[in-house]
Design an enzyme around this catalytic site. Structure first.
Site, PDB file in Angstrom:
ATOM      1  N   LEU A 188       0.822  -1.223   0.000  1.00 41.98           N
ATOM      2  CA  LEU A 188       0.000   0.000   0.000  1.00 41.98           C
ATOM      3  C   LEU A 188       0.859   1.277   0.000  1.00 41.98           C
ATOM      4  O   LEU A 188       0.841   2.058  -0.954  1.00 41.98           O
ATOM      5  CB  LEU A 188      -0.930  -0.016   1.221  1.00 41.98           C
ATOM      6  CG  LEU A 188      -1.787   1.227   1.437  1.00 41.98           C
ATOM      7  CD1 LEU A 188      -2.786   1.415   0.294  1.00 41.98           C
ATOM      8  CD2 LEU A 188      -2.542   1.124   2.771  1.00 41.98           C
ATOM      9  N   GLY A 217       8.534   0.487   4.630  1.00 46.72           N
ATOM     10  CA  GLY A 217       8.296  -0.956   4.597  1.00 46.72           C
ATOM     11  C   GLY A 217       8.520  -1.642   5.935  1.00 46.72           C
ATOM     12  O   GLY A 217       8.305  -2.841   6.069  1.00 46.72           O
ATOM     13  N   ARG A 230       5.687  -0.654  12.533  1.00 52.96           N
ATOM     14  CA  ARG A 230       5.630   0.506  13.438  1.00 52.96           C
ATOM     15  C   ARG A 230       6.615   0.362  14.604  1.00 52.96           C
ATOM     16  O   ARG A 230       7.364   1.279  14.914  1.00 52.96           O
ATOM     17  CB  ARG A 230       4.207   0.675  13.976  1.00 52.96           C
ATOM     18  CG  ARG A 230       3.999   2.005  14.682  1.00 52.96           C
ATOM     19  CD  ARG A 230       2.594   2.097  15.252  1.00 52.96           C
ATOM     20  NE  ARG A 230       1.579   1.786  14.266  1.00 52.96           N
ATOM     21  CZ  ARG A 230       0.304   1.522  14.544  1.00 52.96           C
ATOM     22  NH1 ARG A 230      -0.123   1.548  15.791  1.00 52.96           N
ATOM     23  NH2 ARG A 230      -0.562   1.246  13.591  1.00 52.96           N
ATOM     24  N   ALA A 242       2.235  -3.919   5.652  1.00 46.95           N
ATOM     25  CA  ALA A 242       2.635  -4.006   7.067  1.00 46.95           C
ATOM     26  C   ALA A 242       1.785  -3.091   7.942  1.00 46.95           C
ATOM     27  O   ALA A 242       1.761  -3.223   9.164  1.00 46.95           O
ATOM     28  CB  ALA A 242       4.101  -3.597   7.204  1.00 46.95           C
ATOM     29  N   ASN A 260      -3.045   0.504   9.553  1.00 47.07           N
ATOM     30  CA  ASN A 260      -3.999   1.546   9.151  1.00 47.07           C
ATOM     31  C   ASN A 260      -4.463   1.381   7.703  1.00 47.07           C
ATOM     32  O   ASN A 260      -5.077   2.294   7.141  1.00 47.07           O
ATOM     33  CB  ASN A 260      -3.349   2.930   9.300  1.00 47.07           C
ATOM     34  CG  ASN A 260      -3.031   3.261  10.746  1.00 47.07           C
ATOM     35  OD1 ASN A 260      -3.928   3.313  11.586  1.00 47.07           O
ATOM     36  ND2 ASN A 260      -1.759   3.466  11.062  1.00 47.07           N
ATOM     37  N   LYS A 265       7.937  -8.065   6.896  1.00 46.46           N
ATOM     38  CA  LYS A 265       8.729  -8.246   5.679  1.00 46.46           C
ATOM     39  C   LYS A 265      10.197  -8.041   6.077  1.00 46.46           C
ATOM     40  O   LYS A 265      10.467  -7.155   6.893  1.00 46.46           O
ATOM     41  CB  LYS A 265       8.323  -7.211   4.621  1.00 46.46           C
ATOM     42  CG  LYS A 265       6.860  -7.320   4.189  1.00 46.46           C
ATOM     43  CD  LYS A 265       6.461  -6.117   3.318  1.00 46.46           C
ATOM     44  CE  LYS A 265       4.961  -6.112   3.050  1.00 46.46           C
ATOM     45  NZ  LYS A 265       4.496  -4.922   2.305  1.00 46.46           N
ATOM     46  N   ASP A 310       7.503  -1.292  -3.197  1.00 45.51           N
ATOM     47  CA  ASP A 310       8.447  -0.169  -3.320  1.00 45.51           C
ATOM     48  C   ASP A 310       9.617  -0.283  -2.347  1.00 45.51           C
ATOM     49  O   ASP A 310      10.532   0.539  -2.407  1.00 45.51           O
ATOM     50  CB  ASP A 310       7.738   1.173  -3.077  1.00 45.51           C
ATOM     51  CG  ASP A 310       7.369   1.353  -1.622  1.00 45.51           C
ATOM     52  OD1 ASP A 310       6.796   0.410  -1.032  1.00 45.51           O
ATOM     53  OD2 ASP A 310       7.670   2.429  -1.061  1.00 45.51           O
TER      54      ASP A 310
HETATM   55  C1  BG6 Z   1       4.453   0.247   5.999  1.00 48.88           C
HETATM   56  C2  BG6 Z   1       5.192   1.563   5.869  1.00 48.88           C
HETATM   57  O1  BG6 Z   1       3.610   0.059   4.918  1.00 48.88           O
HETATM   58  O2  BG6 Z   1       3.673   0.245   7.204  1.00 48.88           O
HETATM   59  C3  BG6 Z   1       6.045   1.799   7.097  1.00 48.88           C
HETATM   60  O3  BG6 Z   1       6.016   1.522   4.708  1.00 48.88           O
HETATM   61  C4  BG6 Z   1       5.163   1.751   8.348  1.00 48.88           C
HETATM   62  O4  BG6 Z   1       6.698   3.046   6.987  1.00 48.88           O
HETATM   63  C5  BG6 Z   1       4.419   0.428   8.409  1.00 48.88           C
HETATM   64  O5  BG6 Z   1       5.964   1.907   9.513  1.00 48.88           O
HETATM   65  C6  BG6 Z   1       3.480   0.320   9.606  1.00 48.88           C
HETATM   66  O6  BG6 Z   1       2.452   1.242   9.441  1.00 48.88           O
HETATM   67  P1  BG6 Z   1       1.375   1.620  10.548  1.00 48.88           P
HETATM   68  O7  BG6 Z   1       0.347   2.400   9.784  1.00 48.88           O
HETATM   69  O8  BG6 Z   1       0.821   0.345  11.110  1.00 48.88           O
HETATM   70  O9  BG6 Z   1       2.071   2.419  11.611  1.00 48.88           O
HETATM   71 MG    MG Z   2       5.724   0.266   0.779  1.00 48.51          MG
END
Ligand code: BG6
Ligand code: MG
Length: 230
Positions: free
Chosen positions: A23, A59, A62, A128, A131, A158, A183
């Site tokens: 995403l 990638g 959190r 990952a 949100n 990942k 990406d």
């Molecule tokens: C990945 C992002 O898709 O999701 C990361 O590339 C991010 O930068 C990770 O830390 C976790 O995201 P979230 O929204 O659960 O904090």
């Molecule tokens: Mg990505």
């Protein structure tokens, strides 16, 4: 439909049944919002966090992102304090993503997803992020995906292939029948570790292990990767 890999011999062509999309950085550029929220946290703690530093968080989960941020600041904290900070950063991040609109979908993405639908390919998100659904809802893209596999459904980050393998099994296809779009280097590795085809979105410099690398979906035809069966 068959994936036309640059180094594939004709007899090795594989029947492709599904497309799995990361995403953040593939469908939308949320890295800028992650950066603003992490920067606010670093500012509050009292150290400098640069845009270049933010590249290291792409990638990455959190929890791991927070650990990298704290490493940059030379800060050591208890697990309890880390959880509080991760929650705080996420609340700021959610404020940003709740304001997102469909205008933020990266160029060419909708047309590409429509081509996938027209050709009868299955589609999933493999992200990952915890949100992912909020973002897809805000940008009105939920309808294009048969499955959403996100950070709430997997425990291994990942380059572990868990997120993509779960996407494939949820879609009822074999890993070798999927193309992953990624990406981040860790995401390309995850797809390869899962025995999937992978197309890098970005530059050859860090995504060179992918079967193909493209700069984005603008003016991209699905036939660029798929050769109609014969
Ligand atoms: C990945 C992002 O898709 O999701 C990361 O590339 C991010 O930068 C990770 O830390 C976790 O995201 P979230 O929204 O659960 O904090
Ligand atoms: Mg990505």
């Amino acid at each position: 439909m068959y994936l036309l890999k640059k180094h594939y011999k004709k007899e090795e062509l594989v029947d492709i049944k599904a497309l799995i999309f990361d995403l953040d950085g593939v469908i939308v550029d949320t890295a800028k919002y992650h950066y603003l929220a992490w920067k606010r946290l670093a500012d509050e703690i009292g150290f400098f966090f640069s845009v270049e530093d933010n590249e290291r968080l792409k990638g990455v989960s959190r929890v791991r992102s927070l650990e990298i941020l704290l490493e940059i600041g030379g800060i050591q904290l208890s697990e309890e304090e880390k959880t509080k900070l991760a929650d705080k950063k996420n609340a700021w991040y959610v404020d940003y993503i709740l304001k997102m609109t469909p205008d933020e979908i990266l160029p060419g993405v909708i047309s590409f997803l429509e081509q996938a639908r027209q050709k009868g390919l299955k589609t999933a998100i493999g992200s990952a992020s915890k949100n992912a659904k909020t973002i897809l809802d805000r940008i009105d893209l939920l309808k294009y995906f048969d499955e959403i596999i996100d950070g709430n459904k997997v425990s291994k980050a990942k380059p572990d292939p868990e997120v993509f393998l779960l996407a494939a099994s949820s879609l009822r296809v074999k890993p070798s029948e999927c193309i992953v779009f990624e990406d981040a280097e860790a995401g390309v590795d995850a797809a390869l570790n899962g025995n999937m085809h992978v197309i890098g979105i970005g530059s050859e410099k860090n995504l060179g292990k992918a079967d193909l690398v493209i700069s984005g979906f603008q003016n991209v035809l699905l036939e660029t990767f798929l050769k109609l069966g014969h």
